[in-house]
Design a protein around this motif. Structure first.
Motif, PDB file in Angstrom:
ATOM      1  N   GLY A 102      -6.321  -4.438  -8.129  1.00 37.66           N
ATOM      2  CA  GLY A 102      -6.043  -3.456  -9.172  1.00 37.66           C
ATOM      3  C   GLY A 102      -7.082  -2.361  -9.213  1.00 37.66           C
ATOM      4  N   PRO A 103      -7.123  -1.606 -10.337  1.00 41.73           N
ATOM      5  CA  PRO A 103      -8.111  -0.537 -10.485  1.00 41.73           C
ATOM      6  C   PRO A 103      -9.530  -1.081 -10.355  1.00 41.73           C
ATOM      7  CG  PRO A 103      -6.430  -0.379 -12.182  1.00 41.73           C
ATOM      8  CD  PRO A 103      -6.208  -1.684 -11.488  1.00 41.73           C
ATOM      9  N   VAL A 104     -10.444  -0.231  -9.917  1.00 46.49           N
ATOM     10  CA  VAL A 104     -11.803  -0.661  -9.600  1.00 46.49           C
ATOM     11  C   VAL A 104     -12.485  -1.363 -10.767  1.00 46.49           C
ATOM     12  CG1 VAL A 104     -14.089   0.097  -8.859  1.00 46.49           C
ATOM     13  CG2 VAL A 104     -12.051   1.185  -7.911  1.00 46.49           C
ATOM     14  N   VAL A 140       0.847  -1.186   0.000  1.00 48.16           N
ATOM     15  CA  VAL A 140       0.000   0.000   0.000  1.00 48.16           C
ATOM     16  C   VAL A 140       0.884   1.239   0.000  1.00 48.16           C
ATOM     17  CG1 VAL A 140      -1.757   1.302   1.287  1.00 48.16           C
ATOM     18  CG2 VAL A 140      -1.830  -1.216   1.240  1.00 48.16           C
ATOM     19  N   THR A 141       0.598   2.155  -0.904  1.00 47.02           N
ATOM     20  CA  THR A 141       1.356   3.402  -0.949  1.00 47.02           C
ATOM     21  C   THR A 141       0.512   4.543  -0.401  1.00 47.02           C
ATOM     22  OG1 THR A 141       0.655   3.800  -3.244  1.00 47.02           O
ATOM     23  CG2 THR A 141       2.734   2.677  -2.909  1.00 47.02           C
ATOM     24  N   GLU A 142       1.183   5.575   0.074  1.00 48.95           N
ATOM     25  CA  GLU A 142       0.474   6.682   0.724  1.00 48.95           C
ATOM     26  C   GLU A 142      -0.501   7.343  -0.246  1.00 48.95           C
ATOM     27  OE1 GLU A 142       3.272   9.605   2.007  1.00 48.95           O
ATOM     28  OE2 GLU A 142       4.202   9.819   0.039  1.00 48.95           O
ATOM     29  N   SER A 147     -10.126   3.848  -5.326  1.00 51.61           N
ATOM     30  CA  SER A 147      -9.289   3.948  -6.532  1.00 51.61           C
ATOM     31  C   SER A 147      -8.657   2.593  -6.849  1.00 51.61           C
ATOM     32  CB  SER A 147      -8.192   4.996  -6.323  1.00 51.61           C
ATOM     33  OG  SER A 147      -7.417   4.702  -5.173  1.00 51.61           O
ATOM     34  N   ARG A 148      -8.724   1.693  -5.896  1.00 56.96           N
ATOM     35  CA  ARG A 148      -8.141   0.358  -6.060  1.00 56.96           C
ATOM     36  C   ARG A 148      -8.986  -0.624  -5.269  1.00 56.96           C
ATOM     37  NH1 ARG A 148      -2.278  -1.063  -3.328  1.00 56.96           N
ATOM     38  NH2 ARG A 148      -2.372  -3.347  -3.448  1.00 56.96           N
ATOM     39  N   ILE A 201      -6.802   4.995  -1.794  1.00 57.49           N
ATOM     40  CA  ILE A 201      -8.108   4.679  -1.202  1.00 57.49           C
ATOM     41  C   ILE A 201      -8.468   3.296  -1.720  1.00 57.49           C
ATOM     42  CG2 ILE A 201     -10.527   5.337  -0.979  1.00 57.49           C
ATOM     43  CD1 ILE A 201      -9.696   8.201  -1.694  1.00 57.49           C
ATOM     44  N   ILE A 202      -8.338   2.304  -0.850  1.00 57.88           N
ATOM     45  CA  ILE A 202      -8.457   0.908  -1.258  1.00 57.88           C
ATOM     46  C   ILE A 202      -9.685   0.270  -0.627  1.00 57.88           C
ATOM     47  CG2 ILE A 202      -7.329  -1.355  -1.232  1.00 57.88           C
ATOM     48  CD1 ILE A 202      -4.647   0.137  -0.973  1.00 57.88           C
TER      49      ILE A 202
END
Length: 259
Positions: A231-233, A29-31, A217-218, A34-35
């Motif tokens: 991955g992407p939604v 997870v990167t800063e 977003s993911r 929104i997962i």
């Protein structure tokens, strides 16, 4: 500009005797992300969150947060490191007021001048608590007893208590569960607007695909304790296995629960 990795989970496994609740979980997870974490009931979503936040100890694997190994640390230590959470059922003290709940959360982390060796109700603690309550729009309820709150306000209080430490990563377990259909989007708008005022990254468990598509977003999709898509939604929700094993099962469950 390269985004900083804040959470790195490697080869995470959890077994309860012969029952495998999580297997080979690898997530980075990167800063600022929104997962959304999705999956049918029993897929391993909450088990994953419980391991990351210290409520369960992994059988094997490692969890690194902001470069530090937090595998097996107690929940309080994980919170102090900057990783906090809310719960599907809000974990509150019903006999206390909203402000008193916030002061307990403040003191339990020994932030600033508050600790269990100094009065809970001091000016610095109240100012911090009121600021967080204001961020989530529930400061008018500060002196109300928790027992008198509507479900949506309870959810926001639980999240406010998780946010009082100024975390780098906030994990939400089904933030809209138990909330009326016409309140779910206003509630989520309030949550997202409040968190956006901070630098916190968000991971949230959610069954409602409308919430997922609007705010994430993911997406990370769990099925039988493993990750089957990440991955992407749009990409994840269009995955054949996700549509079959997750979206289809959630829709079927919702239909079965309908009157």
């Amino acid at each position: 500009m390269t985004q900083k990795t804040i959470l790195e989970v490697r080869d995470l496994n959890k077994a309860f005797g012969a029952v495998v609740a999580a297997a080979d979980i690898n997530i980075e997870v990167t800063e600022g992300e929104i997962i959304a974490i999705i999956g049918a009931n029993g897929a391993g979503k909450t088990t994953f969150v419980n391991m990351v936040t210290g409520y369960l100890t992994p059988t094997t694997g490692t969890i690194r947060f902001l470069g530090q190994d937090i595998t097996g640390r107690a929940p309080a230590a994980v919170c102090k490191a900057g990783l906090t959470r809310s719960f599907q059922v809000a974990q509150l003290f019903p006999g206390l007021t909203v402000m008193e709940n916030m002061l307990v959360a403040f003191a339990s982390l020994r932030i600033g001048t508050a600790s269990f060796f100094t009065p809970l109700n001091n000016a610095a603690a109240r100012k911090t608590a009121l600021g967080v309550l204001s961020t989530f729009g529930i400061d008018p309820h500060a002196d109300a007893p928790v027992s008198a709150l509507a479900q949506g306000v309870r959810k926001l209080l639980d999240i406010s208590m998780a946010m009082i430490s100024g975390p780098s990563l906030l994990m939400l377990d089904e933030p809209t569960s138990g909330v009326a259909v016409d309140e779910k989007f206003p509630l989520m708008e309030t949550v997202m607007a409040g968190v956006r005022q901070t630098d916190a990254t968000i991971m949230f468990i959610e069954h409602d695909m409308e919430i997922v598509t609007r705010y994430a977003s993911r997406v990370i999709a769990f099925y039988e304790g493993t990750i089957i898509a990440d991955g992407p939604v749009a990409q994840v929700l269009d995955d054949e296995r996700v549509r079959k094993y997750i979206v289809g099962q959630i829709q079927a469950a919702a239909t079965a629960d309908s009157p």
